[in-house]
Design a protein around this motif. Sequence first.
Motif, PDB file in Angstrom:
ATOM      1  N   PHE A 177      43.935   2.103  11.664  1.00 58.05           N
ATOM      2  CA  PHE A 177      43.382   0.803  11.392  1.00 58.05           C
ATOM      3  C   PHE A 177      42.224   0.686  12.371  1.00 58.05           C
ATOM      4  CE2 PHE A 177      43.031  -3.575  13.066  1.00 58.05           C
ATOM      5  CZ  PHE A 177      42.747  -4.215  12.026  1.00 58.05           C
ATOM      6  N   ALA A 178      42.328   1.258  13.573  1.00 58.53           N
ATOM      7  CA  ALA A 178      41.182   1.178  14.445  1.00 58.53           C
ATOM      8  C   ALA A 178      39.927   2.205  13.814  1.00 58.53           C
ATOM      9  CB  ALA A 178      41.430   1.677  15.947  1.00 58.53           C
ATOM     10  N   THR A 179      40.466   3.075  13.184  1.00 55.94           N
ATOM     11  CA  THR A 179      39.345   3.830  12.679  1.00 55.94           C
ATOM     12  C   THR A 179      38.796   3.508  11.556  1.00 55.94           C
ATOM     13  OG1 THR A 179      40.607   6.026  13.197  1.00 55.94           O
ATOM     14  CG2 THR A 179      38.926   6.399  11.690  1.00 55.94           C
ATOM     15  N   TRP A 180      39.464   2.478  10.560  1.00 62.45           N
ATOM     16  CA  TRP A 180      38.922   2.035   9.671  1.00 62.45           C
ATOM     17  C   TRP A 180      37.989   0.952  10.192  1.00 62.45           C
ATOM     18  CZ3 TRP A 180      39.699  -3.178   8.063  1.00 62.45           C
ATOM     19  CH2 TRP A 180      39.133  -3.396   6.646  1.00 62.45           C
ATOM     20  N   LEU A 181      38.202   0.003  11.139  1.00 64.42           N
ATOM     21  CA  LEU A 181      37.519  -0.988  11.777  1.00 64.42           C
ATOM     22  C   LEU A 181      36.230  -0.493  12.167  1.00 64.42           C
ATOM     23  CD1 LEU A 181      39.836  -3.471  13.441  1.00 64.42           C
ATOM     24  CD2 LEU A 181      38.501  -3.844  11.670  1.00 64.42           C
ATOM     25  N   ASN A 182      36.204   0.708  12.848  1.00 64.69           N
ATOM     26  CA  ASN A 182      35.227   1.404  13.500  1.00 64.69           C
ATOM     27  C   ASN A 182      34.212   1.883  12.058  1.00 64.69           C
ATOM     28  OD1 ASN A 182      33.642   2.274  15.643  1.00 64.69           O
ATOM     29  ND2 ASN A 182      34.215   4.314  15.123  1.00 64.69           N
ATOM     30  N   ALA A 183      34.537   2.404  11.191  1.00 65.44           N
ATOM     31  CA  ALA A 183      34.064   2.883  10.059  1.00 65.44           C
ATOM     32  C   ALA A 183      33.225   1.751   9.525  1.00 65.44           C
ATOM     33  CB  ALA A 183      34.642   3.521   9.158  1.00 65.44           C
ATOM     34  N   LEU A 184      33.905   0.572   9.169  1.00 67.65           N
ATOM     35  CA  LEU A 184      33.491  -0.555   8.638  1.00 67.65           C
ATOM     36  C   LEU A 184      32.380  -1.141   9.647  1.00 67.65           C
ATOM     37  CD1 LEU A 184      33.784  -2.552   6.429  1.00 67.65           C
ATOM     38  CD2 LEU A 184      35.379  -3.803   7.968  1.00 67.65           C
ATOM     39  N   GLY A 185      32.354  -1.056  10.923  1.00 70.97           N
ATOM     40  CA  GLY A 185      31.492  -1.596  11.758  1.00 70.97           C
ATOM     41  C   GLY A 185      29.963  -0.726  11.751  1.00 70.97           C
ATOM     42  N   SER A 186      30.369   0.576  11.716  1.00 68.01           N
ATOM     43  CA  SER A 186      29.246   1.459  11.480  1.00 68.01           C
ATOM     44  C   SER A 186      28.441   1.407  10.207  1.00 68.01           C
ATOM     45  CB  SER A 186      29.669   2.853  11.661  1.00 68.01           C
ATOM     46  OG  SER A 186      30.334   3.218  12.589  1.00 68.01           O
ATOM     47  N   GLY A 187      29.158   1.021   8.913  1.00 69.82           N
ATOM     48  CA  GLY A 187      28.605   0.865   7.846  1.00 69.82           C
ATOM     49  C   GLY A 187      27.695  -0.386   7.662  1.00 69.82           C
ATOM     50  N   ILE A 188      28.350  -1.519   8.325  1.00 70.04           N
ATOM     51  CA  ILE A 188      27.693  -2.845   8.579  1.00 70.04           C
ATOM     52  C   ILE A 188      26.522  -2.582   9.312  1.00 70.04           C
ATOM     53  CG2 ILE A 188      27.456  -4.938   9.698  1.00 70.04           C
ATOM     54  CD1 ILE A 188      30.765  -5.256   8.580  1.00 70.04           C
ATOM     55  N   VAL A 189      26.297  -1.769  10.514  1.00 71.36           N
ATOM     56  CA  VAL A 189      24.934  -1.680  11.153  1.00 71.36           C
ATOM     57  C   VAL A 189      24.077  -0.916  10.498  1.00 71.36           C
ATOM     58  CG1 VAL A 189      23.956  -0.449  13.105  1.00 71.36           C
ATOM     59  CG2 VAL A 189      26.015  -1.968  13.324  1.00 71.36           C
ATOM     60  N   ILE A 190      24.597   0.100   9.684  1.00 68.51           N
ATOM     61  CA  ILE A 190      23.490   0.988   8.691  1.00 68.51           C
ATOM     62  C   ILE A 190      23.323  -0.042   7.685  1.00 68.51           C
ATOM     63  CG2 ILE A 190      23.389   3.153   7.127  1.00 68.51           C
ATOM     64  CD1 ILE A 190      25.586   4.414   9.230  1.00 68.51           C
ATOM     65  N   THR A 191      23.894  -0.424   6.937  1.00 69.44           N
ATOM     66  CA  THR A 191      23.388  -1.348   5.733  1.00 69.44           C
ATOM     67  C   THR A 191      22.432  -2.412   6.003  1.00 69.44           C
ATOM     68  OG1 THR A 191      25.387  -0.709   4.794  1.00 69.44           O
ATOM     69  CG2 THR A 191      24.196  -2.661   3.811  1.00 69.44           C
ATOM     70  N   GLY A 192      22.866  -3.273   7.365  1.00 75.50           N
ATOM     71  CA  GLY A 192      22.219  -4.431   7.603  1.00 75.50           C
ATOM     72  C   GLY A 192      21.080  -4.330   8.561  1.00 75.50           C
ATOM     73  N   VAL A 193      20.772  -3.171   9.318  1.00 79.37           N
ATOM     74  CA  VAL A 193      19.945  -3.058  10.096  1.00 79.37           C
ATOM     75  C   VAL A 193      18.991  -1.969  10.008  1.00 79.37           C
ATOM     76  CG1 VAL A 193      19.327  -2.531  12.665  1.00 79.37           C
ATOM     77  CG2 VAL A 193      21.414  -4.031  12.259  1.00 79.37           C
ATOM     78  N   PHE A 194      19.790  -0.671   9.693  1.00 80.46           N
ATOM     79  CA  PHE A 194      18.688   0.538   9.554  1.00 80.46           C
ATOM     80  C   PHE A 194      18.015   0.813   8.227  1.00 80.46           C
ATOM     81  CE2 PHE A 194      21.604   1.700  13.228  1.00 80.46           C
ATOM     82  CZ  PHE A 194      20.489   2.013  14.164  1.00 80.46           C
ATOM     83  N   ALA A 195      18.880   0.555   7.090  1.00 83.27           N
ATOM     84  CA  ALA A 195      18.450   0.664   6.029  1.00 83.27           C
ATOM     85  C   ALA A 195      17.064  -0.177   5.548  1.00 83.27           C
ATOM     86  CB  ALA A 195      19.407   0.380   4.837  1.00 83.27           C
ATOM     87  N   PRO A 196      17.344  -1.834   5.986  1.00 88.93           N
ATOM     88  CA  PRO A 196      16.062  -2.581   5.815  1.00 88.93           C
ATOM     89  C   PRO A 196      14.865  -2.377   6.671  1.00 88.93           C
ATOM     90  CG  PRO A 196      18.073  -3.786   6.148  1.00 88.93           C
ATOM     91  CD  PRO A 196      18.305  -2.435   6.116  1.00 88.93           C
ATOM     92  N   LEU A 197      15.244  -1.572   7.976  1.00 85.24           N
ATOM     93  CA  LEU A 197      14.097  -1.479   8.774  1.00 85.24           C
ATOM     94  C   LEU A 197      13.482   0.152   8.043  1.00 85.24           C
ATOM     95  CD1 LEU A 197      12.819  -1.609  11.641  1.00 85.24           C
ATOM     96  CD2 LEU A 197      14.373  -0.229  12.486  1.00 85.24           C
ATOM     97  N   ILE A 198      14.218   1.045   7.742  1.00 90.94           N
ATOM     98  CA  ILE A 198      13.574   2.079   6.962  1.00 90.94           C
ATOM     99  C   ILE A 198      12.925   1.750   5.789  1.00 90.94           C
ATOM    100  CG2 ILE A 198      14.036   4.274   5.897  1.00 90.94           C
ATOM    101  CD1 ILE A 198      16.359   4.606   7.878  1.00 90.94           C
ATOM    102  N   ALA A 199      13.384   0.856   4.886  1.00 88.16           N
ATOM    103  CA  ALA A 199      12.711   0.634   3.778  1.00 88.16           C
ATOM    104  C   ALA A 199      11.313  -0.346   3.876  1.00 88.16           C
ATOM    105  CB  ALA A 199      13.617  -0.450   2.772  1.00 88.16           C
ATOM    106  N   VAL A 200      11.261  -1.082   4.955  1.00 86.86           N
ATOM    107  CA  VAL A 200      10.271  -1.947   5.221  1.00 86.86           C
ATOM    108  C   VAL A 200       8.999  -0.757   5.876  1.00 86.86           C
ATOM    109  CG1 VAL A 200       8.959  -3.496   6.763  1.00 86.86           C
ATOM    110  CG2 VAL A 200      11.214  -4.132   5.675  1.00 86.86           C
ATOM    111  N   THR A 201       9.619  -0.052   6.767  1.00 85.02           N
ATOM    112  CA  THR A 201       8.675   1.103   7.309  1.00 85.02           C
ATOM    113  C   THR A 201       7.869   2.103   6.371  1.00 85.02           C
ATOM    114  OG1 THR A 201      10.300   1.128   9.229  1.00 85.02           O
ATOM    115  CG2 THR A 201       8.493   3.068   8.816  1.00 85.02           C
TER     116      THR A 201
END
Length: 78
Positions: A14-38
């Motif tokens: 369960f902790a691994t799943w939560l951690n992977a979900l958190g990582s996916g959220i950061v990648i999707t919501g922060v890094f992907a838009p930043l890279i797309a704009v850049t």
Amino acid sequence: MDQDAVYNERLKLFATWLNALGSGIVITGVFAPLIAVTLGLSTAADVPPVNFVLSSVIWLLSGFALNWLARRSLRSLR
């Protein structure tokens, strides 16, 4: 296999799943838009910078919150 070992393995999964979900959220919501704009692949240039930064901060905090919950859940290992 005793009950404590089963409980611990389920909790770690369960902790691994939560951690992977958190990582996916950061990648999707922060890094992907930043890279797309850049790279000029997004129309987010029309969005006010305050909204873009606020949205990124919310996504980042959500990811960190899930990571924190994952670490917090591991405190109840037996």
